[in-house]
Design an enzyme around this catalytic site. Structure first.
Site, PDB file in Angstrom:
ATOM      1  N   HIS A 157       0.872  -1.184   0.000  1.00 26.73           N
ATOM      2  CA  HIS A 157       0.000   0.000   0.000  1.00 26.73           C
ATOM      3  C   HIS A 157       0.906   1.230   0.000  1.00 26.73           C
ATOM      4  O   HIS A 157       1.163   1.859   1.027  1.00 26.73           O
ATOM      5  CB  HIS A 157      -0.918  -0.017   1.222  1.00 26.73           C
ATOM      6  CG  HIS A 157      -1.986   1.029   1.172  1.00 26.73           C
ATOM      7  ND1 HIS A 157      -3.176   0.842   0.507  1.00 26.73           N
ATOM      8  CD2 HIS A 157      -2.046   2.279   1.691  1.00 26.73           C
ATOM      9  CE1 HIS A 157      -3.925   1.929   0.631  1.00 26.73           C
ATOM     10  NE2 HIS A 157      -3.251   2.814   1.340  1.00 26.73           N
ATOM     11  N   ASP A 184      -0.495  -9.688   0.990  1.00 23.98           N
ATOM     12  CA  ASP A 184       0.260  -8.848   0.058  1.00 23.98           C
ATOM     13  C   ASP A 184      -0.699  -8.326  -1.001  1.00 23.98           C
ATOM     14  O   ASP A 184      -0.856  -8.905  -2.072  1.00 23.98           O
ATOM     15  CB  ASP A 184       1.392  -9.657  -0.585  1.00 23.98           C
ATOM     16  CG  ASP A 184       2.187  -8.822  -1.586  1.00 23.98           C
ATOM     17  OD1 ASP A 184       2.178  -7.582  -1.462  1.00 23.98           O
ATOM     18  OD2 ASP A 184       2.810  -9.417  -2.492  1.00 23.98           O
ATOM     19  N   GLU A 217       1.003  -1.567   4.421  1.00 20.71           N
ATOM     20  CA  GLU A 217       1.335  -0.157   4.241  1.00 20.71           C
ATOM     21  C   GLU A 217       2.837   0.056   4.444  1.00 20.71           C
ATOM     22  O   GLU A 217       3.527  -0.753   5.051  1.00 20.71           O
ATOM     23  CB  GLU A 217       0.538   0.676   5.252  1.00 20.71           C
ATOM     24  CG  GLU A 217       0.566   2.168   5.019  1.00 20.71           C
ATOM     25  CD  GLU A 217      -0.290   2.909   6.033  1.00 20.71           C
ATOM     26  OE1 GLU A 217      -0.723   4.027   5.721  1.00 20.71           O
ATOM     27  OE2 GLU A 217      -0.530   2.377   7.135  1.00 20.71           O
TER      28      GLU A 217
END
EC number: 3.2.1.4
Length: 305
Positions: A235, A277, A286
């Site tokens: 992310h 993932d 993140e």
């Protein structure tokens, strides 16, 4: 990509915690840039003056708590306990200025030593004083600070000994950014090793590094671009937008976190296995600079030996 984002950006609010963070960082910067004093053209003095001004403001406004305005939906990062920030800022200003008043303020605000996080920075004061203050701190007080550090390090060794995976991670550590919890523990252990030359601390720190690099229940190396199985879809907006299949290498994914606030499709619910993932997973995949920072420290500490 960042250069394509033309939306307005805003600076909102002023808090005691952020002001003290500012004071600590600028006081530290004054020391870090000392070897380049000529090139800095007076910047170091400017930074120190700003740090001391920020300290004075925080002392005069000790409980300015940041609260998100009603029309802002981004993360608030709420914090209403500031003793740790006061202690860190006081420690950094003391080491930089040698003004004993700042050390007395550190003693006033000194908090329990624990693994550092974005909201609790008491250990950062401990670290600075131990490694840069021995010659200017009363020996009795220095011994107390060192004892606190080693007590924490020994607690982490105990967690390691109790762990089937031989890593000092317990269920409550699997929070948002759990890999930074692991790596900050490794930082503490490497510092304990430096203070005592006890190889046990170093060995436990290496086991944490092994955990982050793949010896964990997910089999992922949580550092992009390293290992046979590492995150491909973090992310991370730049990696997702740059037109290159692989993500930018060298970034630490947040890691397992049983909160699952993002609503993604997780296969497991056990704290140490709740990772996916996927770009969707801002709760576990993140990227954040304060998660990468302890990885850089621990690797540098090991390479320095």
């Amino acid at each position: 990509m960042p250069d394509e984002d033309k939306r307005d950006r805003y600076v909102i609010g002023k808090s005691t915690a952020a002001t003290l963070n500012f004071a600590a960082v600028l006081a530290m910067s004054n020391r870090v840039y000392q070897p380049f004093d000529t090139a800095m053209s007076g910047k170091r003095e400017q930074w120190l003056a700003a740090a001391e001004s920020a300290w004075s403001w925080a002392v005069a406004h000790p409980m300015e708590i940041y609260q998100q305005p009603a029309d802002v939906s981004s993360g608030e990062y709420g914090d209403s306990f500031f003793n740790d920030e006061f202690a860190q800022a006081a420690a950094e200003l003391f080491i930089t200025t040698k003004n004993i008043d700042y050390f007395n303020h550190y003693l006033k605000y000194r908090s329990d030593v624990a693994v550092p996080s974005w909201s609790y920075v008491a250990y950062l004061a401990t670290s600075t004083l131990l490694f840069q203050g021995e010659d200017i701190i009363d020996p009795v007080k220095y011994a107390e600070i060192k004892a606190d550090q080693l007590t924490l390090a020994d607690k982490l060794v105990g967690q390691y000994q109790d762990s089937s995976y031989k890593v000092p991670m317990i269920a409550s550590d699997f929070v948002w950014g759990s890999n930074s919890v692991a790596l900050n523990k490794a930082l503490i252990l490497m510092q304990a090793h430096k203070l005592t030359d006890d190889q046990t601390y170093r060995e436990v720190a290496i086991n944490i590094l092994d955990y982050v690099l793949g010896r964990n229940p997910t089999d992922y190396s949580f550092v992009t671009g390293f290992g046979s199985k590492s995150p491909m879809f973090p992310h991370h907006r730049i990696s997702d937008s740059d037109g290159i299949a692989e993500p930018i290498p060298g970034m630490v994914a947040g890691g397992p976190h049983s909160g699952r606030q993002d609503g993604c499709n997780y296969l497991y619910t056990e704290p140490a296995r709740t990772y996916i993932d996927d770009w969707c997973s801002f709760a576990t995949n993140e990227i954040a600079i304060n998660w990468n920072a302890p990885l850089v420290y621990v690797l540098a500490a090991l390479l320095a030996e």
